[in-house]
Each structure stands twice: as structure tokens, then as C-alpha cells.
Design a protein around this motif. Structure first.
Motif, PDB file in Angstrom:
ATOM      1  N   ARG A 110       0.770  -1.256   0.083  1.00 49.43           N
ATOM      2  CA  ARG A 110       0.065  -0.039   0.124  1.00 49.43           C
ATOM      3  C   ARG A 110       0.873   1.185   0.061  1.00 49.43           C
ATOM      4  O   ARG A 110       1.868   1.397   0.530  1.00 49.43           O
ATOM      5  CB  ARG A 110      -0.876  -0.025   1.064  1.00 49.43           C
ATOM      6  N   GLY A 111       0.628   2.221  -0.881  1.00 55.58           N
ATOM      7  CA  GLY A 111       1.355   3.401  -0.861  1.00 55.58           C
ATOM      8  C   GLY A 111       2.632   3.385  -1.998  1.00 55.58           C
ATOM      9  O   GLY A 111       3.076   4.626  -2.470  1.00 55.58           O
ATOM     10  N   ASP A 112       2.965   2.336  -2.519  1.00 56.24           N
ATOM     11  CA  ASP A 112       3.927   2.208  -3.456  1.00 56.24           C
ATOM     12  C   ASP A 112       3.262   2.833  -4.952  1.00 56.24           C
ATOM     13  O   ASP A 112       2.140   2.664  -5.118  1.00 56.24           O
ATOM     14  CB  ASP A 112       4.412   0.678  -3.897  1.00 56.24           C
ATOM     15  N   LEU A 113       4.330   3.059  -5.810  1.00 52.96           N
ATOM     16  CA  LEU A 113       3.873   3.531  -7.105  1.00 52.96           C
ATOM     17  C   LEU A 113       4.054   2.399  -8.077  1.00 52.96           C
ATOM     18  O   LEU A 113       5.003   1.691  -7.983  1.00 52.96           O
ATOM     19  CB  LEU A 113       4.515   4.752  -7.673  1.00 52.96           C
ATOM     20  N   ALA A 114       3.298   2.040  -9.048  1.00 53.15           N
ATOM     21  CA  ALA A 114       3.373   1.089 -10.010  1.00 53.15           C
ATOM     22  C   ALA A 114       3.944   1.940 -11.424  1.00 53.15           C
ATOM     23  O   ALA A 114       3.013   2.894 -11.709  1.00 53.15           O
ATOM     24  CB  ALA A 114       2.086   0.169 -10.226  1.00 53.15           C
ATOM     25  N   PHE A 115       4.704   1.312 -12.247  1.00 52.97           N
ATOM     26  CA  PHE A 115       5.128   1.874 -13.243  1.00 52.97           C
ATOM     27  C   PHE A 115       4.838   1.110 -14.713  1.00 52.97           C
ATOM     28  O   PHE A 115       4.969   0.136 -14.547  1.00 52.97           O
ATOM     29  CB  PHE A 115       6.559   2.524 -13.117  1.00 52.97           C
ATOM     30  N   PHE A 116       4.535   2.089 -15.649  1.00 51.36           N
ATOM     31  CA  PHE A 116       4.301   1.496 -16.996  1.00 51.36           C
ATOM     32  C   PHE A 116       4.751   2.444 -17.980  1.00 51.36           C
ATOM     33  O   PHE A 116       5.184   3.583 -17.533  1.00 51.36           O
ATOM     34  CB  PHE A 116       2.966   1.286 -17.018  1.00 51.36           C
ATOM     35  N   PRO A 117       5.004   1.954 -19.312  1.00 52.63           N
ATOM     36  CA  PRO A 117       5.609   2.801 -20.347  1.00 52.63           C
ATOM     37  C   PRO A 117       4.736   4.271 -20.387  1.00 52.63           C
ATOM     38  O   PRO A 117       3.571   4.062 -20.705  1.00 52.63           O
ATOM     39  CB  PRO A 117       5.491   1.941 -21.565  1.00 52.63           C
ATOM     40  N   GLY A 118       5.270   5.302 -19.696  1.00 48.86           N
ATOM     41  CA  GLY A 118       4.441   6.433 -19.825  1.00 48.86           C
ATOM     42  C   GLY A 118       3.262   6.679 -19.239  1.00 48.86           C
ATOM     43  O   GLY A 118       2.288   7.613 -18.972  1.00 48.86           O
ATOM     44  N   HIS A 119       3.055   5.685 -18.081  1.00 43.54           N
ATOM     45  CA  HIS A 119       2.183   5.717 -16.971  1.00 43.54           C
ATOM     46  C   HIS A 119       2.498   5.451 -15.327  1.00 43.54           C
ATOM     47  O   HIS A 119       3.760   4.908 -15.394  1.00 43.54           O
ATOM     48  CB  HIS A 119       1.177   4.773 -17.489  1.00 43.54           C
ATOM     49  N   VAL A 120       1.747   5.801 -14.548  1.00 41.80           N
ATOM     50  CA  VAL A 120       2.101   5.479 -13.104  1.00 41.80           C
ATOM     51  C   VAL A 120       0.549   5.450 -12.354  1.00 41.80           C
ATOM     52  O   VAL A 120      -0.323   6.273 -12.762  1.00 41.80           O
ATOM     53  CB  VAL A 120       2.974   6.543 -12.740  1.00 41.80           C
ATOM     54  N   GLY A 121       0.505   4.673 -11.478  1.00 45.31           N
ATOM     55  CA  GLY A 121      -0.545   4.317 -10.554  1.00 45.31           C
ATOM     56  C   GLY A 121      -0.264   4.233  -9.064  1.00 45.31           C
ATOM     57  O   GLY A 121       1.061   4.034  -8.776  1.00 45.31           O
ATOM     58  N   LEU A 122      -0.989   4.444  -8.161  1.00 44.99           N
ATOM     59  CA  LEU A 122      -0.793   4.127  -6.954  1.00 44.99           C
ATOM     60  C   LEU A 122      -1.596   3.081  -6.395  1.00 44.99           C
ATOM     61  O   LEU A 122      -2.784   2.777  -6.470  1.00 44.99           O
ATOM     62  CB  LEU A 122      -1.209   5.404  -5.992  1.00 44.99           C
ATOM     63  N   MET A 123      -0.661   1.885  -5.650  1.00 45.03           N
ATOM     64  CA  MET A 123      -1.024   0.729  -5.170  1.00 45.03           C
ATOM     65  C   MET A 123      -1.916   0.938  -3.853  1.00 45.03           C
ATOM     66  O   MET A 123      -1.512   1.664  -2.916  1.00 45.03           O
ATOM     67  CB  MET A 123       0.017  -0.330  -4.909  1.00 45.03           C
TER      68      MET A 123
END
Length: 288
Positions: free
Chosen positions: A233-246
């Protein structure tokens, strides 16, 4: 010569203008070096990739946010930097004002308004958002209809009144909890407020609300945070050109153009969740 990142370092090869901090770091030839001047945003200001209204929005300055003015052009546009993340862009010079001085207050409501008087039926004189900065004006607080109101001075000097509830401490315990309040907020490329934002604008905004300052763009955020193999919880997830918060080890909240709003996905679940899981390039954690 390797050139500095133009998102955060001010230089323009065509005009040969550069910020003073870059002396000795640019290619040979004549450069005019500029010392940035402190300035502030009067309202939400689009920072654009060029000095014209149809240029892409690259970021957004929030009301009262501290800026630096680098230079301007003959068409009424100014090249500025947001101080908290050093991000650069062009904005209309008419939207700039001198830095605020006094008892600074930070708006904690996702969206808020300032009114001409201490009553909700009064005309609206300012549109604000989480992270906006205003000044506590002189005068006593007023209670109207059981609601406490504070006199404030808005960026640019206009006076108004705000309900004290819009300035109260953030009740959420962490960035993940605060992010959930943004569900269904419209997706806006370059946006940084609850009126509309993009993926990295959302993560930067909620981290910043807890004093955790991170860079503007997803790739910058991934480089800045500490990489971890398994998310929590609270980590960031990264993708090509994108980010979300877990939200936990699988659920992620993110501003996305697929749904054109802020949504929650479960990595690996459903067609979109499977696509996200396959495209994930890593996870990052705030450790400072």
C-alpha cells in the motif's frame, strides 16, 4: 555534449537564452544567461510546451503556487518554472503575480471556492483546489449558519471569504487513502488538480499533500523512488508513460485515458488489468 533535461533546465538553443545555473554546461557560442525571478500563479495556470494557446499542456501551476519567471516574449507569454518540482512551461504573463507575503494557508479540500462574503449565497470570487496557497487576511473569523468562515487574500490581491472546512487538516491517513477521494475525477493531460489531472499529476499531488515531494512525470518519479520487487500500500506502479498508486499488492488507483477518469484496477484481473500487469515496468517506494 549531453544536454540537461529540458523539462527542468531552462535553455533555448534558438534564442540562445538560458538560466544562470547552466553556465559552463551548454554548447559553445554566445548565450544570454538569465537569473530567475520569484513570481506566483494567480489561478490554475496551464503550462504549455510553447508560447501559444494551442500548444500541448505539459503541467499546471496551482493558485498561489511559487514560480520562477525565466523570460517572456513579445506576445504576452512567460516562460516559468514551478518551484516545488522545477518543471518548466509557457503560460500567459497576465496570470502571474508577485509572491504572497503573510500567514500562508493551504487549501485541503479537493475543490473549493472563495466567496465575496461569509455566506454560501455570496458571489464566488475564486476557484481553488487541494494544494492552492492563500493568505489569512486581517479581521476576525465569522460564524454564519453554524459554519465558521475566514477572511482571506487570494493570489493577486483579491479579498474573499472561505469556509474553514476547506482549510482543515487532511483527515486521510496516507496518500493511498487520499487518492481514493479522487475517484471519477476527469482525466486531463498535464492537469494537477481535482478539476482534472493526469496519472503523474495525481500521484505527485497526493504525495505532496503529506510533504512527500516527488517529480512531475512518471519516468522522473520512477527514477526518484526506491525500486521494490513486491508492492505494498502506497507504492507506485510504473508502466511505459504511466503511473498508478497501489492500494495493496494488486489493486491500483490511477488517472487514465482509457476511462478518461480516475479508476481502480486489479492488476492481472480482466482484459485491462491483464494488460496493465503485462506492461508493468516496476514499483517504487517513498523511503526518505
Amino acid at each position: 555534449m549531453h544536454l540537461p533535461d529540458s523539462r527542468t533546465h531552462a535553455y533555448q538553443p534558438d534564442s540562445r537564452l538560458a538560466e544562470d545555473a547552466l553556465r559552463g554546461q551548454l554548447s559553445e557560442g554566445e548565450w544570454t544567461y538569465i537569473t530567475p525571478r520569484p513570481i506566483a500563479a494567480t489561478s490554475r495556470l496551464s503550462l504549455r510546451s510553447g508560447p501559444r494557446a494551442d500548444a500541448a499542456q505539459v503541467s499546471e501551476a496551482l493558485p498561489g503556487e511559487a514560480l520562477e519567471l525565466l523570460w517572456d516574449d513579445a506576445g504576452g507569454w512567460a516562460y516559468v518554472r514551478t518551484v516545488h518540482d522545477r518543471y518548466l512551461g509557457w503560460t500567459p504573463a497576465a496570470g502571474l503575480t508577485e509572491p504572497q507575503h503573510g500567514d500562508l494557508l493551504t487549501v485541503t479540500a479537493l475543490r473549493a471556492h472563495a466567496y465575496a462574503g461569509p455566506k454560501v449565497s455570496q458571489p464566488i470570487v475564486g476557484e481553488l483546489c487541494l494544494g492552492a496557497r492563500i493568505i489569512r487576511a486581517s479581521g476576525e473569523a465569522v460564524t454564519e449558519g453554524g459554519r465558521p468562515w475566514l477572511p482571506v487574500s487570494l493570489p493577486g490581491g483579491k479579498d474573499g471569504w472561505m469556509g474553514e472546512a476547506t482549510l482543515s487538516p487532511i483527515p486521510e491517513a496516507d496518500p493511498a487513502a487520499l487518492t481514493m477521494r479522487f475517484l471519477d475525477t476527469p482525466y486531463v493531460w498535464g492537469g494537477r488538480s481535482a478539476w482534472g489531472l493526469d496519472c503523474s499529476g495525481l500521484t505527485q499531488l497526493v504525495f505532496g499533500a503529506f510533504g512527500q515531494l516527488i517529480p512531475r512525470d512518471a519516468d522522473q518519479q520512477q527514477e526518484f523512488l526506491s525500486a521494490v520487487e513486491w508492492p505494498q500500500r502506497g507504492d507506485l506502479a510504473f508502466f511505459p508513460g504511466h503511473v498508478g498508486l497501489m492500494l495493496d499488492e494488486r489493486r491500483m488507483v490511477h488517472a487514465n485515458a482509457t476511462h478518461m477518469r480516475v479508476t481502480v484496477e486489479t492488476l492481472g484481473e480482466g482484459e485491462y488489468g491483464q494488460k496493465l500487469a503485462e506492461g508493468c515496468t516496476g514499483f517504487g517506494r517513498w523511503t526518505a
